[in-house]
Design a protein around this motif. Structure first.
Motif, short mmCIF file in Angstrom:
data_model
loop_
_atom_site.label_atom_id
_atom_site.label_comp_id
_atom_site.label_asym_id
_atom_site.label_seq_id
_atom_site.Cartn_x
_atom_site.Cartn_y
_atom_site.Cartn_z
N ASN A 43 0.80 -1.23 0.00
CA ASN A 43 0.00 0.00 0.00
C ASN A 43 0.84 1.28 0.00
O ASN A 43 0.30 2.37 -0.20
N PHE A 44 2.17 1.19 0.19
CA PHE A 44 3.05 2.36 0.11
C PHE A 44 3.73 2.46 -1.25
O PHE A 44 4.36 3.46 -1.56
N ARG A 45 3.65 1.41 -2.05
CA ARG A 45 4.36 1.37 -3.33
C ARG A 45 3.62 2.13 -4.41
O ARG A 45 2.40 2.23 -4.40
N GLY A 46 4.39 2.66 -5.34
CA GLY A 46 3.82 3.37 -6.48
C GLY A 46 4.61 4.61 -6.78
O GLY A 46 5.73 4.81 -6.28
N ILE A 47 4.05 5.46 -7.62
CA ILE A 47 4.67 6.74 -7.94
C ILE A 47 3.88 7.81 -7.19
O ILE A 47 2.67 7.93 -7.35
N TRP A 48 4.60 8.55 -6.37
CA TRP A 48 4.02 9.58 -5.51
C TRP A 48 4.67 10.91 -5.86
O TRP A 48 5.85 10.95 -6.23
N ALA A 49 3.92 12.02 -5.74
CA ALA A 49 4.48 13.34 -6.05
C ALA A 49 3.94 14.39 -5.10
O ALA A 49 2.90 14.22 -4.48
N GLU A 50 4.68 15.51 -5.06
CA GLU A 50 4.30 16.63 -4.19
C GLU A 50 3.18 17.47 -4.80
O GLU A 50 2.56 18.25 -4.10
N PRO A 52 0.28 17.64 -8.57
CA PRO A 52 -0.14 16.97 -9.81
C PRO A 52 0.84 17.19 -10.96
O PRO A 52 1.11 16.28 -11.74
N ALA A 53 1.40 18.39 -11.06
CA ALA A 53 2.36 18.69 -12.13
C ALA A 53 3.62 17.84 -12.00
O ALA A 53 4.21 17.43 -13.01
N ALA A 54 4.04 17.54 -10.76
CA ALA A 54 5.24 16.73 -10.55
C ALA A 54 5.05 15.29 -11.02
O ALA A 54 6.02 14.59 -11.28
N CYS A 55 3.80 14.84 -11.13
CA CYS A 55 3.52 13.48 -11.60
C CYS A 55 3.89 13.30 -13.08
O CYS A 55 4.10 12.17 -13.53
N LEU A 56 3.95 14.39 -13.82
CA LEU A 56 4.06 14.31 -15.27
C LEU A 56 5.44 13.93 -15.79
O LEU A 56 5.56 13.46 -16.93
N SER A 57 6.49 14.15 -15.02
CA SER A 57 7.84 13.81 -15.51
C SER A 57 8.75 13.41 -14.35
O SER A 57 8.46 13.72 -13.19
N HIS A 58 9.84 12.75 -14.67
CA HIS A 58 10.82 12.33 -13.68
C HIS A 58 11.52 13.58 -13.14
O HIS A 58 12.17 14.31 -13.90
N ASN A 59 11.36 13.87 -11.84
CA ASN A 59 11.95 15.08 -11.26
C ASN A 59 12.19 14.87 -9.77
O ASN A 59 11.90 13.80 -9.24
N HIS A 69 13.14 -0.49 -3.34
CA HIS A 69 13.81 0.68 -3.92
C HIS A 69 13.01 1.94 -3.65
O HIS A 69 11.79 1.94 -3.65
N PHE A 70 13.74 3.05 -3.44
CA PHE A 70 13.14 4.37 -3.31
C PHE A 70 13.94 5.31 -4.19
O PHE A 70 15.17 5.35 -4.08
N GLY A 71 13.27 6.03 -5.09
CA GLY A 71 14.02 6.88 -5.98
C GLY A 71 13.27 8.11 -6.46
O GLY A 71 12.05 8.20 -6.39
N SER A 72 14.05 9.07 -6.94
CA SER A 72 13.57 10.28 -7.61
C SER A 72 14.68 10.69 -8.56
O SER A 72 15.63 9.93 -8.78
N ALA A 73 14.59 11.91 -9.11
CA ALA A 73 15.65 12.37 -10.01
C ALA A 73 17.00 12.47 -9.29
O ALA A 73 18.05 12.29 -9.91
N GLU A 118 16.53 13.97 6.92
CA GLU A 118 16.35 15.11 7.83
C GLU A 118 15.51 16.22 7.21
O GLU A 118 15.32 17.27 7.82
N ARG A 119 15.00 16.01 6.01
CA ARG A 119 14.17 17.04 5.36
C ARG A 119 12.86 17.23 6.12
O ARG A 119 12.42 16.37 6.87
N ASP A 120 12.22 18.36 5.85
CA ASP A 120 10.89 18.60 6.42
C ASP A 120 9.90 17.61 5.81
O ASP A 120 10.05 17.21 4.64
N PRO A 121 8.86 17.23 6.56
CA PRO A 121 7.85 16.32 6.00
C PRO A 121 7.14 16.96 4.81
O PRO A 121 6.96 18.18 4.75
N VAL A 122 6.74 16.13 3.85
CA VAL A 122 6.00 16.59 2.68
C VAL A 122 4.74 15.75 2.52
O VAL A 122 4.71 14.59 2.88
N ASP A 123 3.71 16.37 1.96
CA ASP A 123 2.48 15.67 1.63
C ASP A 123 2.61 15.21 0.19
O ASP A 123 2.94 16.00 -0.71
N LEU A 124 2.35 13.92 -0.01
CA LEU A 124 2.47 13.34 -1.35
C LEU A 124 1.12 12.81 -1.81
O LEU A 124 0.30 12.38 -1.00
N MET A 125 0.90 12.84 -3.10
CA MET A 125 -0.29 12.27 -3.71
C MET A 125 0.13 11.16 -4.64
O MET A 125 1.22 11.18 -5.21
#
Length: 128
Positions: A43-50, A52-59, A69-73, A118-125
């Motif tokens: 239930n935690f797996r998938g592509i998540w973004a900060e 809707p626009a961030a969902c559109l490309s690898h960034n 695995h956990f990854g981003s650009a 150590e980053r600040d928490p973010v809300d992801l969709m």
């Protein structure tokens, strides 16, 4: 005299059993339901973004989470261990630059609050 001693013994035994069972209930109530794993739960797996626009490309604001695995650009990390408690998972991950903790809490099936190192928490969709 024997009868008095037997009654006393039964009373002491009853108190000891009651106290032991009460103590066990306190321990059980205080012990969280934490599970350990080497993979991130489904239930935690998938592509998540900060956003809707961030969902559109690898960034840097889009995160790909798989079982191991956990990854981003800018992040390419292998999951080493995971502690799961309810809707929260704490994953220990390893990158070339060092280890970090990924803390994730599901809000619902489409939203998650995450803290990467150590980053600040973010809300992801969830990206669809």
């Amino acid at each position: 005299m024997i009868r008095h001693s037997a009654i006393g013994y039964v009373a002491v035994l009853a108190v000891a059993l009651f106290s032991g069972s009460a103590m066990q209930n306190q321990v059980d109530a205080a012990s969280p339901d934490v599970r350990s794993s080497h993979v991130i739960p489904v239930n935690f797996r998938g592509i998540w973004a900060e956003s809707p626009a961030a969902c559109l490309s690898h960034n840097d604001r889009r995160y790909e989470i798989s079982a191991i695995h956990f990854g981003s650009a800018s992040i390419d990390a292998k999951v080493r261990s995971v502690q799961i408690e309810g809707d929260t998972a704490l994953a220990k991950a390893q990158m070339e630059a060092g280890d970090f903790t990924l803390a994730m809490t599901l809000v619902d099936g489409n939203e998650m609050r995450a803290r990467i190192g150590e980053r600040d928490p973010v809300d992801l969709m969830m990206c669809r």
